[in-house]
Design a protein around this motif. Structure first.
Motif, PDB file in Angstrom:
ATOM      1  N   ASP A  59       0.859  -1.187   0.000  1.00 38.60           N
ATOM      2  CA  ASP A  59       0.000   0.000   0.000  1.00 38.60           C
ATOM      3  C   ASP A  59       0.895   1.237   0.000  1.00 38.60           C
ATOM      4  O   ASP A  59       1.108   1.883   1.032  1.00 38.60           O
ATOM      5  CB  ASP A  59      -0.920  -0.018   1.222  1.00 38.60           C
ATOM      6  CG  ASP A  59      -1.857   1.183   1.247  1.00 38.60           C
ATOM      7  OD1 ASP A  59      -1.963   1.886   0.218  1.00 38.60           O
ATOM      8  OD2 ASP A  59      -2.486   1.417   2.303  1.00 38.60           O
ATOM      9  N   GLY A  69       0.367   4.052  -1.109  1.00 35.19           N
ATOM     10  CA  GLY A  69      -0.347   5.298  -0.863  1.00 35.19           C
ATOM     11  C   GLY A  69      -0.341   5.714   0.599  1.00 35.19           C
ATOM     12  O   GLY A  69      -0.580   6.881   0.913  1.00 35.19           O
ATOM     13  N   ARG A 119       5.198  12.169   1.715  1.00 33.38           N
ATOM     14  CA  ARG A 119       4.009  12.915   2.127  1.00 33.38           C
ATOM     15  C   ARG A 119       4.382  14.390   2.208  1.00 33.38           C
ATOM     16  O   ARG A 119       5.262  14.784   2.985  1.00 33.38           O
ATOM     17  CB  ARG A 119       3.516  12.402   3.479  1.00 33.38           C
ATOM     18  CG  ARG A 119       2.308  13.140   4.024  1.00 33.38           C
ATOM     19  CD  ARG A 119       1.673  12.387   5.202  1.00 33.38           C
ATOM     20  NE  ARG A 119       2.656  11.907   6.154  1.00 33.38           N
ATOM     21  CZ  ARG A 119       3.190  12.635   7.129  1.00 33.38           C
ATOM     22  NH1 ARG A 119       2.855  13.910   7.256  1.00 33.38           N
ATOM     23  NH2 ARG A 119       4.070  12.104   7.956  1.00 33.38           N
ATOM     24  N   PRO A 135      -6.133  12.577  -1.066  1.00 36.10           N
ATOM     25  CA  PRO A 135      -5.631  11.979  -2.302  1.00 36.10           C
ATOM     26  C   PRO A 135      -4.471  12.736  -2.926  1.00 36.10           C
ATOM     27  O   PRO A 135      -3.752  12.184  -3.761  1.00 36.10           O
ATOM     28  CB  PRO A 135      -6.863  11.974  -3.225  1.00 36.10           C
ATOM     29  CG  PRO A 135      -7.755  13.040  -2.673  1.00 36.10           C
ATOM     30  CD  PRO A 135      -7.538  13.023  -1.202  1.00 36.10           C
ATOM     31  N   SER A 190       0.616  13.415  -1.344  1.00 35.21           N
ATOM     32  CA  SER A 190       1.963  12.901  -1.569  1.00 35.21           C
ATOM     33  C   SER A 190       2.528  13.412  -2.888  1.00 35.21           C
ATOM     34  O   SER A 190       1.787  13.722  -3.832  1.00 35.21           O
ATOM     35  CB  SER A 190       1.967  11.368  -1.556  1.00 35.21           C
ATOM     36  OG  SER A 190       1.150  10.843  -2.582  1.00 35.21           O
ATOM     37  N   MET A 249       0.759  10.312  -6.463  1.00 35.87           N
ATOM     38  CA  MET A 249       0.007   9.095  -6.743  1.00 35.87           C
ATOM     39  C   MET A 249      -0.562   9.098  -8.160  1.00 35.87           C
ATOM     40  O   MET A 249      -0.728   8.045  -8.778  1.00 35.87           O
ATOM     41  CB  MET A 249      -1.111   8.908  -5.719  1.00 35.87           C
ATOM     42  CG  MET A 249      -0.616   8.557  -4.316  1.00 35.87           C
ATOM     43  SD  MET A 249       0.493   7.115  -4.277  1.00 35.87           S
ATOM     44  CE  MET A 249      -0.609   5.827  -4.859  1.00 35.87           C
TER      45      MET A 249
END
Length: 565
Positions: free
Chosen positions: A138, A140, A176, A183, A186, A240
């Motif tokens: 993950d 994200g 980050r 959303p 990052s 992302m």
């Protein structure tokens, strides 16, 4: 050199020549040297030298920047020559730099792209530092932070289990940049290692692995390490989004390169059974053995056909990559793992040997395992596909036009690759769905028509079920039944890719014969229904004859069928 174009075919031949005969025990890049190096958790020096002399990293640099990357399908085919010898060499010395570079090609400024290209063309490496062990695949969920301070960005946190981090000359970080989350919290940063303050940087001990033992997996810990804001790749908060576009290439390309491991496992198995006798006859004549060999050959062909179509779709159908890429990763990983497992049963006790002429089999059997979870896990692939299924069902699967012939042919004209133009969500009609339906209008052989009809009917059933999905059905917590819809769609896509490859194959060639397609569709149907399905008995001999002929003439077992050393 069949099937991959003159220039690409010449490069494959040149790379094969430089790497030499893998079966030669004196070859410093051969199987014996590879297995010996693996025992020490390294890659063979002779292999690294041969690849550096070839300039392998130039294959990852777009031609507009001075490299050799023009067609993704050609890149995959070339890299299979490396992976069929040593997957650790393929990933650790080569493809790990692709993981970082594609982000630069996708979102970097002109200056960043030139700098990255210069590194790779000089044989230097770029690492991709996205993963944090606390969050698994993950990516994200980012704790590694880049905080604005006095006109600079201050990096704090850890990145772990990163390939080639201790040998990289530059690193692409996912960080980050907005502490409030969301959303767009990052960003990506492209940082030369020389810009990291040594007193703020600590490289973590190497992570050891069961498979891919020669790949150097490391980590880094940064403690308030300042870097210039020019390190940002793209606008802040688009990290992302860049991942979603750039990784459409690598999510299918790495599994596609990994089909070479099945090629080697099948080749070693053939070498073993053709020289062994049991119960008064050759092992290669035992029915169970013959069926297993034919199944593995069919699996390899269908995987490579699907991968080749997906590669060309990045050029021809760039708004479908968001669903094609995870579908390829999901399906190829399952077939490759199962095929090597079945071949290990045929190898018997020889499968366990870490010495002798067949020792490379146990290495391939270990090295192929990460194809299921490396870069992105199979379960995550289904999660990536799920939200797009209702859109596809309502407007992309019905009355879709068939794909252009260039999607299925190795020598067709393709537009230039434009990673910046890839879409995050699916756009147009699904051309593979249209290809499957168009095939029903052909004068199909009697052996193929029911198989193609079954796939078309399955697509119709999927369309009905997916159109009824609600937003709450599409989350990471989706039920098994809903996730099975995504798995079923991946299977139908693979079937359509095989049908298209057969329809547009060169007349008189093996891929123009209906037998391999019947075998591929049978295997896909069986897997989709959750039960093993051996290749039909009436085509098994055709597949085995082709397989043995390729083995005797040192020809690859995949779709391109180019000559090996």
């Amino acid at each position: 050199m069949s099937g991959i174009g003159i220039d690409a075919g010449a490069r494959v031949a040149a790379l094969e020549e430089r790497l030499g005969d893998p079966w030669d025990p004196a070859n410093p890049a051969g199987f014996a040297a590879i297995v010996a190096a693996d025992e020490h958790e390294e890659t063979p020096e002779g292999g690294r030298t041969a690849l550096d002399d070839f300039g392998i990293l130039a294959e990852f640099v777009p031609s507009a920047l001075g490299g050799r990357l023009e067609r993704v399908d050609h890149l995959v085919e070339l890299m299979r020559s490396v992976y069929r010898r040593d997957p650790s060499l393929g990933l650790g010395h080569c493809s790990s730099s692709l993981l970082g570079a594609v982000n630069v090609w996708t979102a970097g400024s002109a200056e960043q792209r030139r700098y990255a290209a210069g590194l790779l063309l000089a044989g230097e490496k770029i690492s991709c530092a996205f993963h944090e062990l606390a969050h698994g695949n993950d990516i994200g969920s980012v704790e590694f932070a880049a905080t604005p301070v006095d006109g600079r960005l201050v990096l704090t946190g850890r990145k772990e289990s990163i390939t080639n981090l201790d040998r990289a000359d530059a690193v692409v970080f996912l960080a980050r940049t907005d502490p409030d989350g969301g959303p767009r919290s990052s960003s990506q940063l492209f940082v030369p290692v020389s810009d990291l303050a040594p007193e703020r940087t600590r490289f973590l001990p190497r992570f050891r692995s069961v498979g891919m033992r020669g790949v150097r997996l490391g980590g880094i810990s940064l403690d308030h390490c300042p870097v210039d804001t020019s390190a940002l790749l793209g606008a802040p908060g688009t990290g992302m989004d860049t991942v979603a576009r750039a990784f459409q290439l690598t999510r299918f390309a790495l599994p596609a390169m990994s089909t070479a491991m099945l090629d080697t496992a099948l080749r070693v198995t053939l070498h073993h059974v053709r020289g062994r006798r049991l119960y008064g006859r050759g092992v290669a004549d035992i029915p169970m053995v013959r069926t297993t060999l034919a199944n593995a050959f069919a699996d390899l062909l269908l995987c490579e056909a699907f991968a080749a179509v997906a590669a060309r779709s990045l050029h021809l159908l760039p708004d479908l990559g968001s669903v094609y890429a995870p579908a390829v990763k999901y399906l190829l990983a399952g077939f490759l793992l199962d095929a090597v497992e079945q071949l290990s049963l045929v190898m018997g006790a020889e499968f366990y040997r870490r010495d002798g002429e067949h020792a490379v089999f146990q290495k391939m059997a270990r090295d192929i395992k990460p194809v299921a979870f490396g870069h992105i896990a199979r379960a995550a692939c289904l999660s990536a596909m799920l939200p797009q299924l209702p859109v596809l069902a309502r407007r992309a699967w019905r009355d879709a036009a068939p794909a252009p012939a260039a999607l299925f042919t190795a020598d067709g004209e393709l537009p230039p690759l434009d990673l910046t133009g890839l879409r995050v969500v699916v756009g147009r009609q699904d051309a593979l769905a249209g290809t499957l339906r168009a095939a029903l209008d052909d004068d199909l052989p009697a052996s193929l028509r029911p198989l193609v009809e079954a796939q078309a009917q399955r697509l119709g059933s999927l369309a009905e079920a997916c159109a009824a999905l609600r937003p709450r059905d599409l989350s990471i917590a989706a039920s098994v039944e809903v996730r099975d819809l995504a798995a079923g769609y991946a299977s139908v896509l693979a079937a359509a890719a095989c049908v298209g490859t057969w329809r547009h194959a060169t007349p008189g060639g093996f891929l123009a014969r209906p037998e391999w397609l019947a075998a591929a569709l049978t295997r896909l149907t069986g897997r989709a229904l959750g039960r093993p399905a051996d290749v039909p008995t009436d085509v098994e001999e055709v597949l085995l004859d082709e397989l043995l002929d390729r083995h005797d003439h040192s020809v690859g077992f995949g779709v391109s069928a180019h000559r090996y050393r």
